[in-house]
Scaffold this motif. Structure first.
Motif, PDB file in Angstrom:
ATOM      1  N   VAL A 435       0.846  -1.200   0.000  1.00 61.65           N
ATOM      2  CA  VAL A 435       0.000   0.000   0.000  1.00 61.65           C
ATOM      3  C   VAL A 435       0.877   1.243   0.000  1.00 61.65           C
ATOM      4  O   VAL A 435       0.574   2.238  -0.664  1.00 61.65           O
ATOM      5  N   ARG A 436       1.984   1.187   0.731  1.00 54.25           N
ATOM      6  CA  ARG A 436       2.921   2.312   0.724  1.00 54.25           C
ATOM      7  C   ARG A 436       3.424   2.576  -0.699  1.00 54.25           C
ATOM      8  O   ARG A 436       3.457   3.723  -1.160  1.00 54.25           O
ATOM      9  N   ALA A 437       3.794   1.518  -1.410  1.00 56.62           N
ATOM     10  CA  ALA A 437       4.304   1.685  -2.771  1.00 56.62           C
ATOM     11  C   ALA A 437       3.241   2.274  -3.686  1.00 56.62           C
ATOM     12  O   ALA A 437       3.530   3.121  -4.538  1.00 56.62           O
ATOM     13  N   LEU A 438       1.986   1.836  -3.507  1.00 53.92           N
ATOM     14  CA  LEU A 438       0.880   2.352  -4.311  1.00 53.92           C
ATOM     15  C   LEU A 438       0.699   3.854  -4.071  1.00 53.92           C
ATOM     16  O   LEU A 438       0.526   4.631  -5.016  1.00 53.92           O
ATOM     17  N   ALA A 439       0.762   4.256  -2.799  1.00 51.00           N
ATOM     18  CA  ALA A 439       0.583   5.669  -2.453  1.00 51.00           C
ATOM     19  C   ALA A 439       1.731   6.517  -2.981  1.00 51.00           C
ATOM     20  O   ALA A 439       1.509   7.587  -3.573  1.00 51.00           O
ATOM     21  N   VAL A 440       2.956   6.074  -2.764  1.00 52.14           N
ATOM     22  CA  VAL A 440       4.122   6.871  -3.175  1.00 52.14           C
ATOM     23  C   VAL A 440       4.183   6.989  -4.690  1.00 52.14           C
ATOM     24  O   VAL A 440       4.476   8.067  -5.230  1.00 52.14           O
ATOM     25  N   ARG A 441       3.879   5.905  -5.381  1.00 51.44           N
ATOM     26  CA  ARG A 441       3.929   5.960  -6.846  1.00 51.44           C
ATOM     27  C   ARG A 441       2.925   6.979  -7.389  1.00 51.44           C
ATOM     28  O   ARG A 441       3.217   7.731  -8.317  1.00 51.44           O
ATOM     29  N   ASN A 442       1.727   7.011  -6.807  1.00 50.76           N
ATOM     30  CA  ASN A 442       0.737   7.981  -7.275  1.00 50.76           C
ATOM     31  C   ASN A 442       1.169   9.398  -6.941  1.00 50.76           C
ATOM     32  O   ASN A 442       1.009  10.318  -7.761  1.00 50.76           O
ATOM     33  N   ALA A 443       1.733   9.593  -5.752  1.00 53.31           N
ATOM     34  CA  ALA A 443       2.217  10.925  -5.384  1.00 53.31           C
ATOM     35  C   ALA A 443       3.317  11.386  -6.326  1.00 53.31           C
ATOM     36  O   ALA A 443       3.381  12.566  -6.704  1.00 53.31           O
ATOM     37  N   GLU A 444       4.184  10.466  -6.721  1.00 54.53           N
ATOM     38  CA  GLU A 444       5.247  10.818  -7.678  1.00 54.53           C
ATOM     39  C   GLU A 444       4.661  11.217  -9.026  1.00 54.53           C
ATOM     40  O   GLU A 444       5.165  12.145  -9.686  1.00 54.53           O
ATOM     41  N   LEU A 445       3.588  10.532  -9.449  1.00 53.42           N
ATOM     42  CA  LEU A 445       2.939  10.921 -10.703  1.00 53.42           C
ATOM     43  C   LEU A 445       2.352  12.331 -10.591  1.00 53.42           C
ATOM     44  O   LEU A 445       2.515  13.156 -11.497  1.00 53.42           O
ATOM     45  N   LEU A 446       1.681  12.609  -9.494  1.00 53.35           N
ATOM     46  CA  LEU A 446       1.134  13.951  -9.292  1.00 53.35           C
ATOM     47  C   LEU A 446       2.247  14.986  -9.328  1.00 53.35           C
ATOM     48  O   LEU A 446       2.134  16.018  -9.998  1.00 53.35           O
ATOM     49  N   ARG A 447       3.318  14.708  -8.616  1.00 50.78           N
ATOM     50  CA  ARG A 447       4.449  15.640  -8.548  1.00 50.78           C
ATOM     51  C   ARG A 447       5.083  15.861  -9.914  1.00 50.78           C
ATOM     52  O   ARG A 447       5.367  17.010 -10.296  1.00 50.78           O
ATOM     53  N   ASP A 448       5.281  14.778 -10.647  1.00 50.01           N
ATOM     54  CA  ASP A 448       6.055  14.867 -11.887  1.00 50.01           C
ATOM     55  C   ASP A 448       5.221  15.288 -13.101  1.00 50.01           C
ATOM     56  O   ASP A 448       5.748  15.918 -14.020  1.00 50.01           O
ATOM     57  N   ARG A 449       3.926  14.946 -13.110  1.00 51.28           N
ATOM     58  CA  ARG A 449       3.128  15.172 -14.309  1.00 51.28           C
ATOM     59  C   ARG A 449       2.052  16.248 -14.137  1.00 51.28           C
ATOM     60  O   ARG A 449       1.561  16.768 -15.141  1.00 51.28           O
ATOM     61  N   LEU A 450       1.656  16.550 -12.918  1.00 52.42           N
ATOM     62  CA  LEU A 450       0.529  17.463 -12.739  1.00 52.42           C
ATOM     63  C   LEU A 450       0.850  18.687 -11.886  1.00 52.42           C
ATOM     64  O   LEU A 450      -0.040  19.497 -11.621  1.00 52.42           O
ATOM     65  N   VAL A 451       2.073  18.826 -11.436  1.00 58.87           N
ATOM     66  CA  VAL A 451       2.484  20.019 -10.687  1.00 58.87           C
ATOM     67  C   VAL A 451       3.686  20.630 -11.402  1.00 58.87           C
ATOM     68  O   VAL A 451       4.679  19.945 -11.666  1.00 58.87           O
ATOM     69  N   ASN A 452       3.588  21.931 -11.717  1.00 59.09           N
ATOM     70  CA  ASN A 452       4.704  22.563 -12.429  1.00 59.09           C
ATOM     71  C   ASN A 452       5.692  23.197 -11.450  1.00 59.09           C
ATOM     72  O   ASN A 452       5.522  23.128 -10.227  1.00 59.09           O
ATOM     73  N   ALA A 453       6.715  23.826 -11.987  1.00 62.38           N
ATOM     74  CA  ALA A 453       7.788  24.366 -11.148  1.00 62.38           C
ATOM     75  C   ALA A 453       7.304  25.451 -10.207  1.00 62.38           C
ATOM     76  O   ALA A 453       7.906  25.684  -9.152  1.00 62.38           O
ATOM     77  N   ALA A 454       6.207  26.113 -10.570  1.00 59.00           N
ATOM     78  CA  ALA A 454       5.663  27.177  -9.727  1.00 59.00           C
ATOM     79  C   ALA A 454       4.669  26.660  -8.693  1.00 59.00           C
ATOM     80  O   ALA A 454       4.091  27.446  -7.945  1.00 59.00           O
ATOM     81  N   GLY A 455       4.460  25.343  -8.660  1.00 63.33           N
ATOM     82  CA  GLY A 455       3.518  24.770  -7.707  1.00 63.33           C
ATOM     83  C   GLY A 455       2.082  24.750  -8.203  1.00 63.33           C
ATOM     84  O   GLY A 455       1.174  24.364  -7.461  1.00 63.33           O
ATOM     85  N   ARG A 456       1.850  25.137  -9.464  1.00 63.82           N
ATOM     86  CA  ARG A 456       0.493  25.113 -10.024  1.00 63.82           C
ATOM     87  C   ARG A 456       0.126  23.679 -10.406  1.00 63.82           C
ATOM     88  O   ARG A 456       0.930  22.954 -11.010  1.00 63.82           O
ATOM     89  N   VAL A 457      -1.090  23.317 -10.086  1.00 60.16           N
ATOM     90  CA  VAL A 457      -1.581  21.963 -10.351  1.00 60.16           C
ATOM     91  C   VAL A 457      -2.482  21.980 -11.580  1.00 60.16           C
ATOM     92  O   VAL A 457      -3.336  22.854 -11.724  1.00 60.16           O
ATOM     93  N   THR A 458      -2.290  21.015 -12.451  1.00 58.86           N
ATOM     94  CA  THR A 458      -3.167  20.821 -13.601  1.00 58.86           C
ATOM     95  C   THR A 458      -4.236  19.802 -13.233  1.00 58.86           C
ATOM     96  O   THR A 458      -3.969  18.849 -12.509  1.00 58.86           O
ATOM     97  N   ARG A 459      -5.439  20.007 -13.733  1.00 63.73           N
ATOM     98  CA  ARG A 459      -6.581  19.187 -13.337  1.00 63.73           C
ATOM     99  C   ARG A 459      -6.509  17.744 -13.831  1.00 63.73           C
ATOM    100  O   ARG A 459      -6.777  16.806 -13.083  1.00 63.73           O
ATOM    101  N   VAL A 460      -6.159  17.552 -15.108  1.00 61.02           N
ATOM    102  CA  VAL A 460      -6.364  16.259 -15.761  1.00 61.02           C
ATOM    103  C   VAL A 460      -5.098  15.768 -16.448  1.00 61.02           C
ATOM    104  O   VAL A 460      -4.417  16.537 -17.122  1.00 61.02           O
ATOM    105  N   LEU A 461      -4.818  14.482 -16.282  1.00 59.65           N
ATOM    106  CA  LEU A 461      -3.846  13.791 -17.113  1.00 59.65           C
ATOM    107  C   LEU A 461      -4.643  12.927 -18.068  1.00 59.65           C
ATOM    108  O   LEU A 461      -5.431  12.069 -17.651  1.00 59.65           O
ATOM    109  N   SER A 462      -4.483  13.159 -19.363  1.00 60.28           N
ATOM    110  CA  SER A 462      -5.300  12.522 -20.388  1.00 60.28           C
ATOM    111  C   SER A 462      -5.196  11.005 -20.340  1.00 60.28           C
ATOM    112  O   SER A 462      -4.174  10.437 -19.936  1.00 60.28           O
ATOM    113  N   HIS A 463      -6.267  10.368 -20.793  1.00 59.97           N
ATOM    114  CA  HIS A 463      -6.287   8.908 -20.904  1.00 59.97           C
ATOM    115  C   HIS A 463      -5.176   8.395 -21.799  1.00 59.97           C
ATOM    116  O   HIS A 463      -4.746   7.251 -21.680  1.00 59.97           O
TER     117      HIS A 463
END
Length: 685
Positions: A435-463
């Motif tokens: 469960v830890r690995a599942l949580a950390v992996r998702n957090a890494e995706l959010l960090r790497d793909r949906l948060v930019n250098a200024a801390g702005r979050v994008t709503r959607v990662l396309s299918h």
């Protein structure tokens, strides 16, 4: 011939790509055409797992004659409410004002400048059960546009007034204090279904945030009824058809008061909130059944909702092969054929009878407590559980051969963050590495793909796993910041604390109005709509302002800033009266209010994050249900928060510092003493 929706990122929009309706996605092209031709806009809002959205699509949007009429009378716009909650909220407000009710599919007719003048929800293709047909309705609405301009003008003026009034900030309606929390709990009790769990009436929604507040209220003062409401309701839902007995995961709501017949769609956000509640209930009760339900839901998430990139899909449809619930229900003969010698016990446990309980089929549920079933069958509870686990596995394998419901595989930042936070809590409490690995992996995706250098979050990662799309809203920023804080509490890696602070800073910069003290759902540099969305109710998900206030309070505790408590209480004061009167609509905010009123139980752990000694201390913290826990570790770095400044490891050994109201007790190095400090009752005011 596919229409304009074929290239959209939303699976819901692509479901309509082959419609004969000349659909536009939301955007300037549609509005420019409406302005040029002085035609009204027909706005249709829904989401991929919505059963009645599918029904209306099949009946009307796929029908050539209906589509031709729509194309002749309107500029037609389709919106996925999950990608654009701002548009959904703005026009749902109008529909509720015009009709007294709301829901999806939502149909709204707008002037070319975007002002609504008519609205409704589902309409059948033909007149039925007192409901007018969709074609009759749209012809009447289009006729009004051409022939009754004065009436249209009066309605649109009223709508503009509605938006103007709702956007104004108001003064305090009371004081947010312990007395308000008590009044809110007392009101919740009046709605409690003492027979069936949950809250009275049907359809019956989990209302997880109100249950969470009850659990918090119990932890605060020991109220036994508060614990009963939370615990009994969770178990009742987990034994009902609302819960997928063999696959795990909760459906969106029950159509009846007994939790038996669900609306079979499964939403990521519901399950995120229920997993977190289940973890906390287990901490408070040590009930093995609560843990099994919760872990089964996590298993469903890992098996059916986790994408190759580590993101979590948004929802599973209610329908398969054109029938609602077909994937999930069974006949008695099917159960017998799959289970053989185990069938009699399984049928008794899940009440599977000839004729079924839902359109000739059986929805698996547990109407009698497992201990009583075991007694009736002459089995021990352990023997019953072994048989049911074996039967579940066999039925699940058989079910996998069926046509699956559609998966909405877009990754939504806010919803993923809610689930990441729940998984982080589960991994921290149960020390589960998977469960830890599942949580950390998702957090890494959010960090790497949906948060930019200024801390702005994008709503959607396309299918398609292509570039992220769409502006992030307040709920996305706040939920992501809270998720990163939870990953920090799980891993004790200060890098996640830095990430959370970066998102929190961007959130305040773009969503908070310093002049009015109000949080808005849309950013100050976002698309200009007819009004700036600001939803204060905790509905199916926590309201953006509720989540944002929690972020502010948590960083206030980390930074040793008591002013954030006062400021947050003042910010909630305009909602004091409705919070006490309608607490089920403010369940999450009431929990945030408790944090502001009581302050945090703040724990600083000093030492190497992966050391055995500090992990023992972290495990001790996880033993207790502490609803206002704030946990931080410097991981050997320079202190990233005031809570950690000046904290030392005693004699080079991992050390815990427990602080309340910005005063800390004596540092400790052993888990037993730490647990004793944490067990000190919270001084309530």
């Amino acid at each position: 011939m596919p229409n304009r929706l074929a290239t959209e990122s939303s699976p819901y929009l692509r479901q309509h790509a082959e419609n004969p309706v000349d659909w536009y996605p939301w955007g300037t092209e549609a509005f420019e055409r409406a302005q040029a031709e002085q035609r009204p806009i027909l706005l249709s809002v829904g989401y991929a797992a919505c059963h009645w959205c599918h029904v209306m699509a099949h009946e009307s949007f796929e029908d050539a004659d209906t589509a031709a009429l729509m194309n002749a009378l309107f500029v037609n716009v389709k919106v996925d409410r999950e990608e654009r909650p701002d548009i959904d909220a703005i026009y749902m407000q109008a529909v509720q004002a015009l009709t007294g009710q709301g829901g999806w599919p939502m149909t709204v007719v707008l002037t070319p400048d975007g002002t609504p003048y008519w609205g409704g929800t589902y309409f059948p293709k033909d007149d039925r059960h007192g409901m007018p047909s969709f074609t009759r309705v749209i012809q009447a609405v289009a006729n009004a546009w051409r022939e009754q301009p004065d009436a249209i003008a009066r309605t649109t003026e009223a709508m503009r007034d509605l938006y103007a009034n709702s956007s104004r900030t108001s003064g305090p309606t009371g004081t947010v204090n312990a007395a308000l929390l008590e009044r809110a709990f007392t009101e919740i009790v009046t709605r409690y279904d003492r027979t069936l769990g949950g809250f009275t009436g049907a359809p019956k929604f989990p209302q997880t945030m109100a249950l969470d507040f009850c659990l918090r209220w119990h932890a605060r003062g020991g109220d036994a009824l508060a614990l009963e409401i939370a615990h009994r309701s969770f178990v009742a839902m987990g034994r009902g058809g609302l819960f997928d007995q063999i696959g795990g995961g909760f459906a969106r709501y029950s159509t009846d008061a007994r939790w038996l017949v669900p609306h079979f769609e499964k939403m990521l956000y519901d399950n995120a909130l229920l997993v977190r509640l289940g973890v906390h209930l287990w901490q408070a009760t040590r009930d093995d059944e609560v843990r099994r339900i919760t872990e089964s839901t996590i298993g469903w998430l890992a098996r059916e909702m986790t994408l190759a990139n580590g993101g979590f899909a948004s929802s599973l449809d209610a329908d398969s092969e054109g029938e609602e619930g077909k994937f999930y229900v069974w006949t008695a003969d099917e159960v017998d054929a799959v289970l053989g010698d185990d069938a009699a016990i399984a049928r008794a446990f899940w009440r599977v009878q000839s004729g079924g309980n839902f359109e000739g089929h059986a929805i698996l549920h547990v109407p009698v407590a497992p201990a009583l079933v075991a007694s009736r069958l002459g089995l021990t509870e352990a023997q019953l559980r072994t048989t049911i686990e074996r039967a579940s596995g066999a039925l699940l394998a058989a079910r996998e051969q069926r046509v699956r419901p559609a998966l909405d595989d877009k990754v939504l930042a806010g919803w993923n963050a809610l689930m990441t936070r729940a998984l982080a809590d589960a991994a921290r409490v149960w020390r589960d590495p998977a469960v830890r690995a599942l949580a950390v992996r998702n957090a890494e995706l959010l960090r790497d793909r949906l948060v930019n250098a200024a801390g702005r979050v994008t709503r959607v990662l396309s299918h398609t796993d292509g570039p992220s799309v769409g502006p992030g809203f307040l709920e996305d920023h706040a939920a992501v910041a809270l998720a990163f804080l939870s990953i920090h509490e799980l891993t004790l890696d200060p890098a996640w604390l830095h990430q959370a602070r970066r998102v929190s800073d961007a959130m305040r910069l773009h969503f908070f109005d310093e002049t009015t003290g109000a949080w808005y759902d849309t950013p100050n540099d976002g698309e200009a709509l007819i009004t700036r969305a600001r939803d204060l109710n905790d509905n199916a998900t926590p309201a953006g302002p509720s989540l944002a206030l929690e972020v502010v309070l948590r960083f206030g505790e980390l930074d040793g800033n008591p002013a954030t408590r006062t400021q947050s209480l003042e910010s909630m004061a305009p909602l004091a009266e409705p919070m006490g009167k309608w607490p089920n609509a403010f369940g999450y905010l009431l929990g945030v209010a408790q944090l502001a009123i009581d302050g945090a139980v703040a724990v600083a752990l000093i030492g190497e994050p992966d050391s055995t000694a500090i992990q023992a201390l972290a495990a001790a913290v996880a033993e207790k249900y502490l609803p206002t826990l704030v946990l931080a570790s410097s991981g050997g770095e320079t202190a990233p928060a005031a809570l950690l400044e000046g904290r030392a490891a005693l004699d080079g050994t991992a050390t815990a510092h427990v602080c309340r109201n910005f005063r800390c007790e004596m540092p400790v190095t052993d888990a037993a003493t730490l647990l004793q400090q944490l067990s000190t009752p919270l001084a309530v005011t």
